[in-house]
Design an enzyme around this catalytic site. Structure first.
Site, PDB file in Angstrom:
ATOM      1  N   HIS A  82       0.845  -1.199   0.000  1.00 12.99           N
ATOM      2  CA  HIS A  82       0.000   0.000   0.000  1.00 12.99           C
ATOM      3  C   HIS A  82       0.875   1.240   0.000  1.00 12.99           C
ATOM      4  O   HIS A  82       1.815   1.342   0.782  1.00 12.99           O
ATOM      5  CB  HIS A  82      -0.918   0.025   1.226  1.00 12.99           C
ATOM      6  CG  HIS A  82      -1.912   1.132   1.156  1.00 12.99           C
ATOM      7  ND1 HIS A  82      -3.128   0.989   0.520  1.00 12.99           N
ATOM      8  CD2 HIS A  82      -1.866   2.410   1.588  1.00 12.99           C
ATOM      9  CE1 HIS A  82      -3.779   2.139   0.581  1.00 12.99           C
ATOM     10  NE2 HIS A  82      -3.040   3.016   1.223  1.00 12.99           N
ATOM     11  N   ASP A 161     -14.787   2.547   7.024  1.00 15.93           N
ATOM     12  CA  ASP A 161     -13.727   3.399   6.468  1.00 15.93           C
ATOM     13  C   ASP A 161     -14.248   4.169   5.266  1.00 15.93           C
ATOM     14  O   ASP A 161     -13.948   5.347   5.086  1.00 15.93           O
ATOM     15  CB  ASP A 161     -12.510   2.564   6.058  1.00 15.93           C
ATOM     16  CG  ASP A 161     -11.502   3.436   5.324  1.00 15.93           C
ATOM     17  OD1 ASP A 161     -10.987   4.378   5.934  1.00 15.93           O
ATOM     18  OD2 ASP A 161     -11.267   3.200   4.124  1.00 15.93           O
ATOM     19  N   ARG A 168     -14.024  12.609   5.906  1.00 11.76           N
ATOM     20  CA  ARG A 168     -12.731  13.268   6.155  1.00 11.76           C
ATOM     21  C   ARG A 168     -12.301  14.097   4.959  1.00 11.76           C
ATOM     22  O   ARG A 168     -11.741  15.183   5.099  1.00 11.76           O
ATOM     23  CB  ARG A 168     -11.666  12.205   6.468  1.00 11.76           C
ATOM     24  CG  ARG A 168     -11.857  11.581   7.843  1.00 11.76           C
ATOM     25  CD  ARG A 168     -10.988  10.363   7.994  1.00 11.76           C
ATOM     26  NE  ARG A 168      -9.591  10.661   7.795  1.00 11.76           N
ATOM     27  CZ  ARG A 168      -8.700   9.809   7.246  1.00 11.76           C
ATOM     28  NH1 ARG A 168      -9.085   8.612   6.840  1.00 11.76           N
ATOM     29  NH2 ARG A 168      -7.456  10.165   7.108  1.00 11.76           N
ATOM     30  N   SER A 183      -7.446   4.003   8.824  1.00 16.03           N
ATOM     31  CA  SER A 183      -8.108   3.859   7.529  1.00 16.03           C
ATOM     32  C   SER A 183      -7.393   2.823   6.665  1.00 16.03           C
ATOM     33  O   SER A 183      -8.003   1.867   6.157  1.00 16.03           O
ATOM     34  CB  SER A 183      -8.116   5.236   6.843  1.00 16.03           C
ATOM     35  OG  SER A 183      -8.408   5.128   5.489  1.00 16.03           O
ATOM     36  N   LYS A 187      -8.510  -1.660   6.165  1.00 12.60           N
ATOM     37  CA  LYS A 187      -8.750  -2.322   4.867  1.00 12.60           C
ATOM     38  C   LYS A 187      -7.763  -3.467   4.671  1.00 12.60           C
ATOM     39  O   LYS A 187      -8.123  -4.553   4.237  1.00 12.60           O
ATOM     40  CB  LYS A 187      -8.585  -1.317   3.717  1.00 12.60           C
ATOM     41  CG  LYS A 187      -9.700  -0.298   3.667  1.00 12.60           C
ATOM     42  CD  LYS A 187      -9.480   0.715   2.576  1.00 12.60           C
ATOM     43  CE  LYS A 187      -8.433   1.720   2.927  1.00 12.60           C
ATOM     44  NZ  LYS A 187      -8.740   3.120   2.718  1.00 12.60           N
TER      45      LYS A 187
HETATM   46  N1  URA Z   1      -5.302   6.314   2.065  1.00 12.20           N
HETATM   47  C1  URA Z   1      -6.288   5.720   2.788  1.00 12.20           C
HETATM   48  O1  URA Z   1      -6.772   4.644   2.462  1.00 12.20           O
HETATM   49  N2  URA Z   1      -6.731   6.361   3.883  1.00 12.20           N
HETATM   50  C2  URA Z   1      -6.232   7.548   4.304  1.00 12.20           C
HETATM   51  O2  URA Z   1      -6.674   8.052   5.312  1.00 12.20           O
HETATM   52  C3  URA Z   1      -5.202   8.157   3.537  1.00 12.20           C
HETATM   53  C4  URA Z   1      -4.748   7.507   2.418  1.00 12.20           C
END
Ligand code: URA
Length: 460
Positions: A82, A161, A168, A183, A187
């Site tokens: 990620h 999320d 957000r 967040s 995931k």
């Molecule tokens: N990527 C995400 O999935 N969440 C965030 O808060 C920032 C970047």
């Protein structure tokens, strides 16, 4: 539940209990807690932060808001990567098939462009027909068949999320380390991984530009992953200039395809290999970084990685011929060459300016419902440190119309700074490796993805 006293407590710097976080997330996901109360609470978290047990409780509640992928009886290692987001960051498109071709399953779940940063889903969807909205069942079945699937966040995974993130995004509560960590990790931990590699960007084009903040973000996410049984490692990589040469969805997809065919720019390949090595080590496919790197290079040079990408495209509804012939990607109507305005040394190529320009040219969103024009963007052939002569071509712009070209030229005039000498050293491409045991500063000399490293991203 009474939310106002909880907002007040957080506002005053107190901590909420795990039960309170759990009830808040469940209530918000079910629509019982209104957006305005959750927004106030998020803003209080921006200012006051979260204690470690609060962050753990928030993350667990976000995971529990949806399903968790399970793979009983399937022994293949499953590792995802990620990135915290950047400009020109097409690494996922190269890395997922490359690592899968080496024998590690990659259930890659990515996002869309956000703010000035691009998103893997938008790049994949530049391939006509490519579906990123597979159901969880479809994704699981493809993963077990091909060893790789590239999708967006499904409704089943961490729905809290999805709702929190949307809130957000419009309440200026994105750039908080605990919120970003919860967040991303909610995931990732729901994907049923056996390992996770994080690409934490730092530099002026990153959401958190300061290196120290990047390191703190990395440490926070690693603690969340490790405490939940998912071995997690992070690399800090440079986002003080775009990665590679292409910026913009279709252009980046094309550059990723070139990379899979062995013609990628050097900086893109360095970051991709560094993350790939970590993924193979996390998947226990190789025991040393040198062997892992060799395995990745072999998978690329043998054509196995490109073949894997073709299989993914075909399985997800796209036309796999794009790997051989990039002209099936969306083509911009107006293409112009940008020449260096002065003689000197390139001191900056500012990613944020370029990312914002791509959004303004139609290549990103200003509202969630906006359609994205995949064809627009830049190919920039200079990096900080390169010498240029006035009048020399240093970039191409790809726009919808002459107005888009003008906007793009203005962005290039601002983004590419030419001076007498390099005033500030660019960040090393891969500067730190962070694990649960601590931070290792990587001292390898920086390799530039400079001009001439590979053919231009798009020849016309
Ligand atoms: N990527 C995400 O999935 N969440 C965030 O808060 C920032 C970047």
């Amino acid at each position: 539940m009474l939310v106002v006293p909880l907002i007040e407590r957080k506002r005053e710097g107190g901590a909420l209990t795990p039960e309170e976080w759990s009830a808040l997330v469940a209530g918000f996901t079910a629509g019982r807690i209104p957006d305005y109360q959750m927004s106030a609470l998020l803003m209080a978290v921006m200012w006051r932060g979260l204690e470690r047990q609060e962050l753990a409780a928030l993350t667990d509640a976000m995971i529990a808001s949806g399903q968790r992928l399970t793979f009983e009886g399937w022994s293949m290692p499953r590792v995802d990567k990620h990135s915290t987001g950047g400009v020109g960051d097409k690494v996922s498109l190269v890395l997922a098939p490359l690592v899968a071709a080496c024998g590690v399953a990659v259930p890659m779940m990515s996002g869309r462009g956000l703010g000035h940063t691009g998103g893997t889903l938008d790049k994949l969807e530049a391939i006509p027909g490519f579906r990123t909205d597979l159901s969880l069942a479809e994704a699981k079945s493809q993963l077990q068949r091909l060893g790789v699937v590239m999708i967006g966040q499904t409704p089943e995974i961490a729905p809290a999320d999805k709702r929190l993130y949307a809130l957000r995004d419009v309440t200026s509560t994105v750039a908080a380390i605990p919120l970003i960590s919860a967040s991303i990790m909610s995931k990732k931990l729901a994907e049923g991984l056996t390992g996770l590699v994080l690409d934490v960007k730092h530099g002026s084009g990153a959401f958190l530009p300061e290196t120290e903040r990047g390191l703190e973000l990395a440490r926070t996410m690693i603690a969340l992953g490790e405490d939940r049984g998912c071995p997690t490692v992070a690399l800090l990589t440079a986002m003080d200039r775009p990665l590679g040469r292409a910026c913009g969805n279709a252009l980046e997809t094309e550059e990723a395809i070139l990379a899979l065919r062995g013609e990628g720019p050097e900086d893109l390949m360095e970051v991709t290999y560094a993350l790939g090595v970590e993924m193979l080590l996390a998947g226990k496919i190789e025991s040393s970084a040198a062997k892992a790197r060799q395995r990745l290079e072999n998978a690329l040079s043998s054509g196995l990685a490109a073949e894997k990408f073709e299989q993914v495209i075909e399985a997800q509804g796209g036309n796999p011929k794009v790997v051989e012939d990039a002209s099936t990607l969306p083509q911009a109507q107006a293409v112009e060459v940008f020449a260096a305005p002065d003689t000197g040394v390139v001191t900056r190529v500012e990613p944020r300016v370029l990312g914002r320009a791509i959004v303004a040219m139609g290549g990103g969103r200003t509202r969630v419902e906006d359609a994205v024009d995949a064809s627009v963007g830049f190919v920039i052939t200079v990096k900080p440190g390169d010498k240029v002569l006035a009048g020399e071509p240093i970039a191409s712009v790809f726009a919808r119309d002459p107005a888009g070209v003008e906007l793009a030229f203005e962005a290039l005039r601002q983004a590419i700074v030419i001076d007498e000498r390099l005033t500030q050293r660019p960040l090393p491409l891969v500067s730190h490796r962070v694990t649960r045991d601590g931070v290792e500063a990587l001292t390898a000399p920086e390799k530039k993805g400079g001009r001439g490293a590979s053919p231009s991203a798009r020849k016309r």
